[in-house]
Structures are given as C-alpha cells and as structure tokens.
Motif scaffolding. Structure first.
Motif, short mmCIF file in Angstrom:
data_model
loop_
_atom_site.label_atom_id
_atom_site.label_comp_id
_atom_site.label_asym_id
_atom_site.label_seq_id
_atom_site.Cartn_x
_atom_site.Cartn_y
_atom_site.Cartn_z
N THR A 1 1.01 -1.15 0.08
CA THR A 1 -0.06 -0.09 -0.05
C THR A 1 0.66 1.37 0.00
O THR A 1 1.87 1.40 0.64
N LEU A 2 0.30 2.42 -0.36
CA LEU A 2 1.21 3.54 -0.64
C LEU A 2 0.22 4.79 -0.04
O LEU A 2 -1.02 4.81 -0.09
N VAL A 3 0.77 5.80 0.43
CA VAL A 3 0.26 6.96 0.90
C VAL A 3 0.67 8.08 0.08
O VAL A 3 2.00 8.30 -0.20
N GLY A 4 -0.28 8.89 0.19
CA GLY A 4 -0.07 10.21 -0.74
C GLY A 4 0.07 11.35 0.17
O GLY A 4 -0.75 11.52 1.20
N ALA A 5 1.04 12.16 -0.22
CA ALA A 5 1.22 13.49 0.72
C ALA A 5 1.79 14.33 0.11
O ALA A 5 2.50 14.42 -0.85
N GLN A 6 1.74 15.63 0.60
CA GLN A 6 2.65 16.80 0.12
C GLN A 6 3.67 17.26 1.08
O GLN A 6 3.79 16.95 2.10
#
Length: 264
Positions: free
Chosen positions: A143-148
């Motif tokens: 799984t991947l997490v998206g962030a700035q």
C-alpha cells in the motif's frame, strides 16, 4: 470523522466571557492587505464547482475580520510549498490554508492565535478493506500513502504510520492536496492523511467513494500566518477573540461543516 470534536473545540475556544473582549477593535484605516491561499482545502477554502468562485470557512472568517478591522482584502493564490516562504519574504501580508501551528514554522513566520482545532484521520476509498488503522496499513506492504512534502500530513505519515524514514518509497509525493485526493480516487495511492475538516468535505462530496477510518492520529491548531514582526498580528488576534466570543465562528462551523454539501 469526529465532527463533534471540531465543533466542541470551537465552542471551548469561544467560552471567554464576551464582556472581557468587548473593547473596540483597532481601525486599520482601509489599508489593502494581500491574503494568499491555495484554494484546495474544502471546506476551509476551495473553488465551488457550481459557481467557479473561491469560497469556504476561511474566506468567511477573513472577510469578517477585514470588515471589523476596516481593511481591504486582496486575495491571491500560490502553491502550498511556496506559501510559507513567500509570506516570510513579505510577498503577502497574510497566509491562510489550514496551516498547522508548530515551532518549526514559527522560525519563519508569525502565527495568529488558533482559530480552529482539528484532528487527523485516515482517508481511504470507500471499498478499502485491507487495513483499518495505522498498524494494519504499515503491515500491508503493497500500500502507498500520498502526501505533500513539508506538511503535517507528510510527517504524521512518516512518524505515526510508517517507520520514521522520510525517504520511505511507500510515500508518494504530490504538489497539491487536491492531487493526493485524485490519486487516492484513481488507485495510485491507498491512503491520504487529512485533518477532519477537509476529510469531511471530501467524504460528503464523494457519494460513497471515500471514507474516513480509524481514530484520530492527533490534534492540531490552525492559524493565519504573517511576516515576522507584522503589525497585523495583534489586530487580527483581537478580531479572532471577538468572533469566537460573539458566536460568529460557531455560525461558520455550522454553515461549512454541517449544512454545506460540496457540489450540491
């Protein structure tokens, strides 16, 4: 989302007796003030898909602050990654985009008193069943997490969800918060961390495509930012105190967190 916690926090902040705050507010003489935002953080500030106009809680709050302090707002836009430095360099006099108050940012800019407290949650697709909390997400290795980069959500993902490695390849970086949401919807990432205010807005607008899971990962206070030493800090703080005391912020909370439905 624990919306009740947001509203309760607002009510707690508003409990200062009005009589203690009833002194006349400063008059800034109609001066022009450049206020910068990103317009990507509903319901705080965003472009209404029906009207194409920028709206939100922070716009209502800043417009009311400007009215009471007698200054004219010029709204401008920039990206999140440029905002704090641009305000620090006095390109703009105030910045607003759900900015978490922390000591690192205080080295570059001055903050107002908090105008809102919010908690962070895990935003996922509506059919997500592989994980339900930070531990199970960390254990689901594909799984991947998206962030700035540089945001509270990025650091919470690194240190509260994953392994403390800021270069962890499971973190996919995006220039805007809206881009992380789009990546979540299309399956390019599996998780976005968001404060409860923005998360509520996206879930309500998703028609079941998104949901919030797990408990809060921590509370954060939002404030407006100013160049160091700005003479606007004290007047804006006085206006914030007055708006908390007379129920104006409570009315904005109801309007944007309870009544407003994104896109409807």
């Amino acid at each position: 989302m624990n919306l009740r916690s947001v509203l309760l926090a607002g009510l707690m902040l508003a409990m200062t007796p009005f009589s203690a705050l009833a002194a006349d507010l400063p008059d800034l003489g109609g001066r022009k003030v450049a206020v910068v935002t990103e317009n990507a953080y509903p319901p705080l500030q965003f472009v209404d898909p029906k009207t194409g106009k920028p709206v939100g809680w922070e716009y209502d709050a800043m417009n009311e602050i400007a009215k009471r302090l007698n200054f004219k707002v010029e709204y401008l836009n920039t990206s999140w990654d440029a905002m704090i430095q641009a305000v620090s360099d006095n390109q703009y006099q105030i910045g607003m985009t759900g900015i978490t108050i922390n000591d690192e940012r205080k080295q570059k800019v001055d903050f107002s008193e908090p105008y809102m407290r919010s908690e962070q949650f895990m935003l996922v697709r509506g059919d997500e069943k592989r994980f339900t909390d930070p531990k199970s997400f960390a254990d689901a290795k594909d799984t991947l997490v998206g962030a700035q980069p540089g945001t509270s959500n990025f650091y919470v993902a690194v240190y509260n969800v994953l392994d403390g490695n800021e270069q962890n390849p499971r973190i996919k970086l995006f220039e805007t918060f809206g881009a992380t949401i789009q990546a979540l919807k299309t399956g390019d990432v599996d998780l976005v961390l968001t404060d409860s205010t923005a998360g509520k807005g996206y879930v309500d607008a998703s028609d079941g495509a998104l949901k919030l899971i797990g408990g809060p990962l921590g509370a954060e206070d939002f404030g407006f930012i100013f160049p160091k030493g700005s003479d606007l800090v004290a007047p804006v703080n006085a206006a914030i105190a007055a708006l908390k005391a007379d129920g104006t912020f409570d009315a904005f909370n109801k309007k944007w967190f309870l009544d407003y439905k994104l896109g409807q």
